[in-house]
Scaffold this motif. Structure first.
Motif, PDB file in Angstrom:
ATOM      1  N   SER A  10       0.807  -1.219   0.000  1.00 50.00           N
ATOM      2  CA  SER A  10       0.000   0.000   0.000  1.00 50.00           C
ATOM      3  C   SER A  10       0.841   1.270   0.000  1.00 50.00           C
ATOM      4  O   SER A  10       0.475   2.263  -0.631  1.00 50.00           O
ATOM      5  N   LEU A  11       1.977   1.268   0.700  1.00 46.09           N
ATOM      6  CA  LEU A  11       2.764   2.495   0.791  1.00 46.09           C
ATOM      7  C   LEU A  11       3.367   2.859  -0.555  1.00 46.09           C
ATOM      8  O   LEU A  11       3.403   4.035  -0.938  1.00 46.09           O
ATOM      9  N   GLN A  12       3.840   1.861  -1.297  1.00 42.93           N
ATOM     10  CA  GLN A  12       4.370   2.134  -2.634  1.00 42.93           C
ATOM     11  C   GLN A  12       3.250   2.607  -3.557  1.00 42.93           C
ATOM     12  O   GLN A  12       3.444   3.512  -4.378  1.00 42.93           O
ATOM     13  N   THR A  13       2.078   2.003  -3.424  1.00 41.37           N
ATOM     14  CA  THR A  13       0.955   2.416  -4.261  1.00 41.37           C
ATOM     15  C   THR A  13       0.535   3.839  -3.940  1.00 41.37           C
ATOM     16  O   THR A  13       0.225   4.631  -4.843  1.00 41.37           O
ATOM     17  N   MET A  14       0.529   4.212  -2.669  1.00 43.67           N
ATOM     18  CA  MET A  14       0.250   5.594  -2.297  1.00 43.67           C
ATOM     19  C   MET A  14       1.209   6.541  -2.987  1.00 43.67           C
ATOM     20  O   MET A  14       0.810   7.583  -3.520  1.00 43.67           O
ATOM     21  N   ALA A  15       2.492   6.182  -2.999  1.00 49.77           N
ATOM     22  CA  ALA A  15       3.496   7.022  -3.635  1.00 49.77           C
ATOM     23  C   ALA A  15       3.245   7.124  -5.134  1.00 49.77           C
ATOM     24  O   ALA A  15       3.288   8.219  -5.720  1.00 49.77           O
ATOM     25  N   ASP A  16       2.973   5.987  -5.759  1.00 51.29           N
ATOM     26  CA  ASP A  16       2.729   5.978  -7.203  1.00 51.29           C
ATOM     27  C   ASP A  16       1.518   6.826  -7.574  1.00 51.29           C
ATOM     28  O   ASP A  16       1.508   7.508  -8.605  1.00 51.29           O
ATOM     29  N   TYR A  17       0.490   6.803  -6.742  1.00 53.13           N
ATOM     30  CA  TYR A  17      -0.772   7.451  -7.073  1.00 53.13           C
ATOM     31  C   TYR A  17      -0.785   8.947  -6.758  1.00 53.13           C
ATOM     32  O   TYR A  17      -1.692   9.659  -7.185  1.00 53.13           O
ATOM     33  N   THR A  18       0.206   9.427  -6.001  1.00 57.74           N
ATOM     34  CA  THR A  18       0.202  10.849  -5.624  1.00 57.74           C
ATOM     35  C   THR A  18       1.431  11.602  -6.126  1.00 57.74           C
ATOM     36  O   THR A  18       1.584  12.787  -5.820  1.00 57.74           O
TER      37      THR A  18
END
Length: 538
Positions: free
Chosen positions: A278-286
Motif C-alpha cells: 500500500s505504501l508504494q501504491t500511495m506514492a505511485d498514485y500521488t
C-alpha cells in the motif's frame, strides 16, 4: 467566508460523516442529509476544514450505499438533491468544504448500465462490465477472490457468462478498459463538481482496472504492508493481488481524473488504497502532481500501533512519497473504532492518539465519534446488517460495531439520534459519552479535540512542515516538524510507564500549547507521564 487557497487540502482535517448514523431528521431511524445540515454548526465548532460524506447515492443498500444504482441521484432515505444543495451551501457559509464518496470500480447490479449489459452480448452496454467465459468444465474463469468471501465471479444465466465482482455479487465490476466507461465516469464526476462539491474520497480506487488476460493471482504466505481482508478466516489474504487490482493502466485514468479536477481550482481527491504494498501504491498514485492529491492506506487502521510500527510506516511513506502528500486516518466506517482497537478506552490514551495523528505530516481524516472517544459497539448476531460480518461471524464481527448511531443527548430517546427505531441500535455504553455531556466537561475528549485542532491551525509546521524522527526510548516517538519560519518538536509516550527524553539544547516548552500537552521540562530533558505528549519549539 470560505477559504480561497487552492491548496487548502494540504494539512487539512477532514471529518467523515456516515450519514445513516449521524442524525435522523424525520424519525425513520436512518440518518439523512437534512440531519447532517442540522449538525453542521457542531462540525464547524470542532475546527475541522472539510466534511467527507459517505455515499448518499441511489442504492439498494446491499452494502449500504457502496453499491450505487445512480451516480447522479440521491437515495430517498437520505433526502433529495435539493437537500444536498442546501447542505453544501450552509457548509460553505461556515467555511467547511464538502467531499463526497465516489465508488468508481463497481456499481450495484441494479444500475441501469448493468441491467442493460447483462441482457445480452450485443447491446451498447455489453462491454461496460467485466464478463468472461466459463472454463470448459463450467468453473470460474480464474482464482480471483472476493474481499467479502468466496470467488470473485458469479454466473449470469442471461448472458451465460461469469461477471467479476471484487466485493459482493451484487456489486459487479465496471470495465475501465472501455473508453466509453471512462468518459461516462468522468462526466458523472463533473456533474458533482458543477454542483459545488469541493472534492472526492475515492473508494477502493486501485480496483478500477483488471488484467484483461485474467491471469491467476499467485499465492502469498504473507503481505508486506496493510491490505484489506487479510484475516485468517478470509482466504482473500492468501493471494498476491497483482492481476485483479492495482494495475498499471490505473495511472493513466488517474491522470485523466486529475485533469478534470484541475478545471475546478480548489477541488481535491483522496484515494483509499487497500493493497499488498500500500505504501508504494500511495506514492505511485500521488507523485508528480498529476494524479491523486492525497491517498491513505489501511496501515494505521490495523491493530498494530507500537512506536516502532508507526515510525516505520511514516518513514517508509516519506521515503517513497517524495513530492506526494499523505492523508492519515486511524479509524473509519470499515474498521473497529480506534478507542477499542488501540486503547483501553482511557481518555488519556485517546487524547494521545489524537495528538499523534494530528502531528504527522499530511492531511487527516477523523471518523465521526472519534472526537468523543467512542469505542467499538458490541452487537448481538441478530442485530447485524453488514454482509461482511454475517458471512464471517463469529471470528469476524463485521463493520456494524463502528457504524452505530452518534450520541447527542443522553436523556433523549436513542441518545438524540432518532425518534424512531434506529437502523442499528444505539450502544448503551455510548450514552454517557454523548456530545451534550462532554460539552460541559473541560477535561473531556471532545474538548481536547476541539482545542488542539484550533491550536494546530495556527502552527505552520504542523500544517505543512517536513517531518524527521529522532532516537527516543522504547515505546516512545520523538519527531520534529519544520518549515522556514517554525520548528516544532513532538514527544509521544505510548507506554504505560513514565518516559524521559534527552532533547536538543535549543528545545523549549511552548507556553500556549493546549492542555492535552504537558510534560515536565527541565532544560534539555523532558519527562512524560504514561500516555503523555508534549510539543516544544526548537
Amino acid at each position: 467566508m470560505q477559504q480561497k487557497d487552492p491548496d487548502w487540502w494540504r494539512g487539512a482535517v477532514i471529518y467523515q460523516v456516515y450519514p445513516r448514523s449521524f442524525y435522523d431528521s424525520n424519525g425513520d431511524g436512518i440518518g439523512d442529509l437534512p440531519g447532517v445540515t442540522a449538525k453542521l454548526d457542531y462540525i464547524a465548532s470542532l475546527n475541522v476544514d472539510a466534511i467527507w460524506l459517505s455515499p448518499f447515492f441511489t442504492s439498494p443498500m446491499k452494502d449500504f450505499g457502496y453499491d450505487v444504482a445512480d451516480y447522479r441521484g440521491v437515495d430517498p432515505i437520505f433526502g433529495n438533491i435539493d437537500d444536498l444543495d442546501a447542505l453544501i451551501t450552509k457548509a460553505h457559509d461556515l467555511g467547511l468544504k464538502i467531499m463526497i464518496d465516489q465508488v468508481l470500480s463497481h456499481s450495484s447490479d441494479q444500475h441501469a448500465w448493468f441491467v442493460e449489459s447483462r441482457s445480452g452480448r450485443d447491446n451498447p452496454k455489453a462491454d461496460w462490465y467485466v464478463w468472461a467465459e466459463a472454463k470448459p468444465d463450467g468453473s470460474v474463469p480464474n482464482n480471483w477472490l472476493s474481499v467479502f468471501g468466496g470467488p470473485a465471479w458469479t454466473w449470469d444465466t442471461r448472458r451465460k457468462q461469469y461477471y467479476l465482482h471484487n466485493f459482493l455479487s451484487s456489486q459487479p465490476d465496471i470495465n475501465f478498459h472501455n473508453p466509453d466507461v471512462v468518459a461516462q465516469v468522468l462526466s458523472d464526476i463533473r456533474f458533482w463538481l458543477d454542483r459545488g462539491v469541493d472534492g472526492f474520497r475515492l473508494d477502493a480506487i486501485n480496483f478500477c482496472f483488471h488484467d484483461p488476460e485474467l491471469r491467476n493471482n499467485p499465492p502469498s504466505e504473507a503481505v508486506a504492508e496493510a491490505s484489506i481482508g487479510v484475516r485468517k478466516e478470509n482466504p482473500y489474504g492468501y493471494q498476491q493481488h497483482i492481476y485483479d487490482k492495482t494495475r498499471p493502466e490505473n495511472l493513466a485514468f488517474l491522470k485523466q481524473l486529475r485533469s478534470l479536477l484541475d478545471e475546478y481550482p480548489g477541488t481535491t481527491t483522496v484515494g483509499e488504497i487497500g493493497d499488498d504494498n500500500s505504501l508504494q501504491t500511495m506514492a505511485d498514485y500521488t507523485s508528480n502532481g498529476d494524479k491523486l492529491h492525497m491517498a491513505y492506506s489501511f496501515d494505521l487502521l490495523t491493530e498494530q500501533h507500537s512506536a516502532a510500527f508507526i515510525r516505520h510506516t511514516v518513514e517508509t511513506i516519506e521515503n517513497k512519497l517524495q513530492d506526494g502528500w499523505p492523508c492519515w486516518a486511524v479509524g473509519n466506517h470499515d474498521v473497529a473504532r480506534v478507542a477499542s482497537r488501540w486503547a483501553t478506552r482511557s481518555p488519556e490514551q485517546i487524547k494521545l492518539y489524537m495528538v499523534l495523528l494530528l502531528s504527522l505530516r499530511g492531511s487527516v481524516c477523523i471518523y465521526q465519534g472519534e472526537e468523543l472517544g467512542l469505542g467499538e459497539a458490541e452487537l448481538n448476531y441478530r442485530d447485524l446488517v453488514d454482509p461482511y460480518g454475517i458471512r464471517f461471524w463469529p471470528e469476524y464481527k463485521g463493520r456494524d460495531g463502528c457504524r452505530t448511531p452518534m450520541v447527542w443527548h443522553p436523556e433523549e430517546q436513542n441518545a438524540g439520534f432518532s425518534s424512531g427505531t434506529p437502523w442499528l441500535p444505539v450502544y448503551s455504553e455510548h450514552y454517557n459519552m454523548a456530545v451534550d455531556i462532554q460539552e460541559q466537561q473541560d477535561e473531556s475528549v471532545l474538548h481536547a479535540y476541539r482545542t488542539f485542532m484550533a491550536w494546530r491551525r495556527e502552527q505552520p509546521a504542523l500544517l505543512e512542515g517536513d517531518i524527521t524522527f529522532h532516537n527516543s526510548p522504547d515505546n516512545t516517538l520523538l519527531f520534529s516538524r519544520k518549515t522556514d519560519g517554525q520548528q516544532l518538536l513532538i514527544g509521544i509516550n505510548l507506554g504505560d510507564q513514565p518516559a524521559a527524553f534527552d532533547l536538543p539544547a535549543t528545545a523549549q516548552r511552548i507556553d500556549n500549547a493546549p492542555a492535552s500537552l504537558g510534560g515536565d521540562w527541565q532544560g534539555n530533558r523532558l519527562e512524560l507521564p504514561a500516555f503523555g505528549a508534549a510539543i516544544g519549539q526548537l
